[in-house]
Design a protein around this motif. Structure first.
Motif, PDB file in Angstrom:
ATOM      1  N   GLN A 194       0.809  -1.225   0.000  1.00 16.82           N
ATOM      2  CA  GLN A 194       0.000   0.000   0.000  1.00 16.82           C
ATOM      3  C   GLN A 194       0.838   1.269   0.000  1.00 16.82           C
ATOM      4  O   GLN A 194       0.305   2.369  -0.138  1.00 16.82           O
ATOM      5  N   LEU A 195       2.154   1.130   0.164  1.00 13.04           N
ATOM      6  CA  LEU A 195       3.012   2.310   0.242  1.00 13.04           C
ATOM      7  C   LEU A 195       2.933   3.167  -1.020  1.00 13.04           C
ATOM      8  O   LEU A 195       3.014   4.400  -0.958  1.00 13.04           O
ATOM      9  N   VAL A 196       2.781   2.513  -2.169  1.00 15.15           N
ATOM     10  CA  VAL A 196       2.748   3.268  -3.427  1.00 15.15           C
ATOM     11  C   VAL A 196       1.463   4.076  -3.570  1.00 15.15           C
ATOM     12  O   VAL A 196       1.372   4.959  -4.439  1.00 15.15           O
ATOM     13  N   GLN A 197       0.468   3.815  -2.722  1.00 17.23           N
ATOM     14  CA  GLN A 197      -0.818   4.502  -2.833  1.00 17.23           C
ATOM     15  C   GLN A 197      -0.862   5.800  -2.035  1.00 17.23           C
ATOM     16  O   GLN A 197      -1.799   6.584  -2.189  1.00 17.23           O
ATOM     17  N   ILE A 198       0.115   6.013  -1.183  1.00 19.72           N
ATOM     18  CA  ILE A 198       0.024   7.155  -0.267  1.00 19.72           C
ATOM     19  C   ILE A 198       1.282   7.994  -0.314  1.00 19.72           C
ATOM     20  O   ILE A 198       2.345   7.547  -0.750  1.00 19.72           O
ATOM     21  N   LYS A 199       1.154   9.247   0.182  1.00 22.32           N
ATOM     22  CA  LYS A 199       2.284  10.155   0.328  1.00 22.32           C
ATOM     23  C   LYS A 199       1.931  11.176   1.411  1.00 22.32           C
ATOM     24  O   LYS A 199       0.748  11.393   1.718  1.00 22.32           O
ATOM     25  N   ILE A 200       2.941  11.795   1.967  1.00 25.93           N
ATOM     26  CA  ILE A 200       2.720  12.794   3.022  1.00 25.93           C
ATOM     27  C   ILE A 200       1.983  13.993   2.424  1.00 25.93           C
ATOM     28  O   ILE A 200       2.329  14.483   1.352  1.00 25.93           O
ATOM     29  N   GLY A 201       0.971  14.461   3.141  1.00 26.66           N
ATOM     30  CA  GLY A 201       0.146  15.565   2.662  1.00 26.66           C
ATOM     31  C   GLY A 201      -1.100  15.117   1.914  1.00 26.66           C
ATOM     32  O   GLY A 201      -1.955  15.950   1.575  1.00 26.66           O
ATOM     33  N   GLN A 202      -1.214  13.833   1.667  1.00 32.04           N
ATOM     34  CA  GLN A 202      -2.367  13.305   0.925  1.00 32.04           C
ATOM     35  C   GLN A 202      -3.633  13.367   1.770  1.00 32.04           C
ATOM     36  O   GLN A 202      -3.624  13.083   2.970  1.00 32.04           O
ATOM     37  N   THR A 229      -5.461  14.124   6.853  1.00 29.84           N
ATOM     38  CA  THR A 229      -4.270  14.379   6.033  1.00 29.84           C
ATOM     39  C   THR A 229      -3.122  13.532   6.563  1.00 29.84           C
ATOM     40  O   THR A 229      -2.824  13.572   7.762  1.00 29.84           O
ATOM     41  N   ILE A 230      -2.480  12.781   5.671  1.00 25.90           N
ATOM     42  CA  ILE A 230      -1.348  11.960   6.090  1.00 25.90           C
ATOM     43  C   ILE A 230      -0.180  12.877   6.443  1.00 25.90           C
ATOM     44  O   ILE A 230       0.268  13.672   5.626  1.00 25.90           O
ATOM     45  N   SER A 231       0.301  12.782   7.683  1.00 30.24           N
ATOM     46  CA  SER A 231       1.369  13.666   8.154  1.00 30.24           C
ATOM     47  C   SER A 231       2.701  12.958   8.339  1.00 30.24           C
ATOM     48  O   SER A 231       3.740  13.600   8.445  1.00 30.24           O
ATOM     49  N   TRP A 232       2.681  11.612   8.367  1.00 32.49           N
ATOM     50  CA  TRP A 232       3.917  10.877   8.629  1.00 32.49           C
ATOM     51  C   TRP A 232       3.780   9.456   8.134  1.00 32.49           C
ATOM     52  O   TRP A 232       2.711   8.838   8.269  1.00 32.49           O
ATOM     53  N   ILE A 233       4.848   8.949   7.532  1.00 31.19           N
ATOM     54  CA  ILE A 233       4.915   7.551   7.097  1.00 31.19           C
ATOM     55  C   ILE A 233       6.212   6.976   7.634  1.00 31.19           C
ATOM     56  O   ILE A 233       7.292   7.514   7.379  1.00 31.19           O
ATOM     57  N   SER A 234       6.118   5.908   8.375  1.00 29.27           N
ATOM     58  CA  SER A 234       7.319   5.318   8.969  1.00 29.27           C
ATOM     59  C   SER A 234       8.246   4.791   7.882  1.00 29.27           C
ATOM     60  O   SER A 234       7.809   4.123   6.943  1.00 29.27           O
ATOM     61  N   ALA A 294     -10.520   3.819  14.552  1.00 20.49           N
ATOM     62  CA  ALA A 294     -11.019   4.435  13.311  1.00 20.49           C
ATOM     63  C   ALA A 294     -10.463   3.672  12.132  1.00 20.49           C
ATOM     64  O   ALA A 294      -9.537   2.864  12.246  1.00 20.49           O
ATOM     65  N   GLU A 295     -11.058   3.939  10.977  1.00 20.66           N
ATOM     66  CA  GLU A 295     -10.637   3.317   9.735  1.00 20.66           C
ATOM     67  C   GLU A 295     -10.223   4.403   8.738  1.00 20.66           C
ATOM     68  O   GLU A 295     -10.721   5.520   8.804  1.00 20.66           O
ATOM     69  N   VAL A 296      -9.323   4.050   7.825  1.00 24.84           N
ATOM     70  CA  VAL A 296      -8.836   4.987   6.821  1.00 24.84           C
ATOM     71  C   VAL A 296      -9.055   4.387   5.450  1.00 24.84           C
ATOM     72  O   VAL A 296      -8.802   3.204   5.213  1.00 24.84           O
ATOM     73  N   LYS A 297      -9.529   5.238   4.553  1.00 26.31           N
ATOM     74  CA  LYS A 297      -9.644   4.846   3.160  1.00 26.31           C
ATOM     75  C   LYS A 297      -8.877   5.857   2.306  1.00 26.31           C
ATOM     76  O   LYS A 297      -9.065   7.072   2.446  1.00 26.31           O
ATOM     77  N   PHE A 298      -8.019   5.325   1.433  1.00 23.40           N
ATOM     78  CA  PHE A 298      -7.218   6.192   0.582  1.00 23.40           C
ATOM     79  C   PHE A 298      -8.016   6.652  -0.641  1.00 23.40           C
ATOM     80  O   PHE A 298      -7.763   7.651  -1.239  1.00 23.40           O
TER      81      PHE A 298
END
Length: 308
Positions: free
Chosen positions: A233-241, A260-265, A304-308
């Protein structure tokens, strides 16, 4: 195969078991198809940055306005530690400073007197020099005046040295007063951030020491949802998304919020034990954080749940 539906009474009397199995399988298939479209991309729990405010003074808490769940503003006075001992020390230093100031004025007045005496001798020296030019005075008279001037210069140097010692002591007292003034300011417990008191640890009239925890506070205006995703799933997300966040409203309904995605380990880890089955816990996942504005419905620890 033709399956005829029967009434309740017919079922009680006996139903073709093959038809029953078909109906059950069909029901499960439809439910699964319905649920697949609602599967979230990530699951997690809300977190907040919690701050523990500690005492910076020693003494008795003479007043406290803290209550669990209380909303506090930054800069708000929430408690007061007793300041009597520090105040008395400050008064003592103030009295010592006043005494030194008087001594300083006395020293300066001595310098003024000596300078006036020297001025008189300088005038006398000039007169003797004129008399010597007219052969009306002796060199001894001139030497006597020069000697007196040197004595007065040494006396003035001694008084100035004494004055420097007094000024040094005065500077030391000023620094001590500044230090106590700083300690007095720390007796006022000032709230550092806008937030809600999660837990208070003191009551009025309790003794506290420097470093003792007084209360825990967190800014609840915006929470972080910490969730986990797998490597695919990493390719589906980015910081600020921008993403969709869902929390439970009822057993069958959800509330949708914006996040808003603020951090990705950058590092993979095993799935936390608290949120998955034993089989899922052995999988490697990546932690992410999603900032969500709190409309007062979000609480720390809420799932909670997250949907991209």
């Amino acid at each position: 195969m033709h399956c005829k539906l029967h009434s309740k009474n017919s079922i009680q009397k006996g139903v073709n078991p093959i038809c029953s199995l078909v109906l059950i399988a069909l029901s499960l298939f439809l439910n699964n198809c319905k649920g697949n479209g609602d599967i979230a991309d990530a699951y997690g729990n809300f977190e907040a940055t919690e701050i523990i405010v500690s005492s910076e003074a020693n003494g008795k808490v003479i007043s406290s306005l803290l209550e669990n769940g209380q909303v506090l503003k930054v800069g708000e006075l929430v408690a007061q530690v007793d300041t009597v001992t520090l105040y008395l020390k400050y008064r003592q230093l103030q009295a010592a400073k006043n005494e030194i100031s008087v001594n300083t004025r006395d020293v300066l007045s001595q310098i003024d007197v000596l300078q006036e005496q020297k001025n008189v001798l300088l005038i006398e020296k000039k007169r003797v020099e004129n008399l010597i030019a007219d052969s009306a005075a002796t060199s001894k008279q001139y030497d006597d005046i020069i000697g007196k001037i040197k004595v007065i210069d040494r006396q003035m140097d001694g008084v100035r040295a004494k004055n420097l010692a007094v000024l040094s002591k005065l500077e030391s007292i000023n620094l001590q007063m500044e230090e106590i003034g700083y300690e007095l300011s720390k007796c006022k417990i000032i709230n550092p951030i806008n937030g809600i008191v999660l837990q208070k640890y003191i009551e009025p009239f309790e003794l506290v020491i420097r470093g003792k925890a007084l209360y825990k506070i967190a800014n609840m205006e915006q929470l972080e949802l910490k969730a986990y995703i797998d490597g695919t799933q990493l390719v589906q997300i980015k910081i600020g998304q921008k993403v969709k966040v869902f929390i439970d409203k009822t057993e069958d309904e959800n509330i949708q919020l914006k996040g808003t995605i603020s951090w990705i380990s950058p590092n993979a880890e095993f799935t936390p034990k608290i949120i998955q089955t034993k089989q899922e816990r052995v999988k490697l996942v990546y932690a992410i954080k999603v900032l969500v504005k709190n409309d007062s419905s979000l609480k720390i620890g809420m799932p909670a749940e997250v949907k991209f």
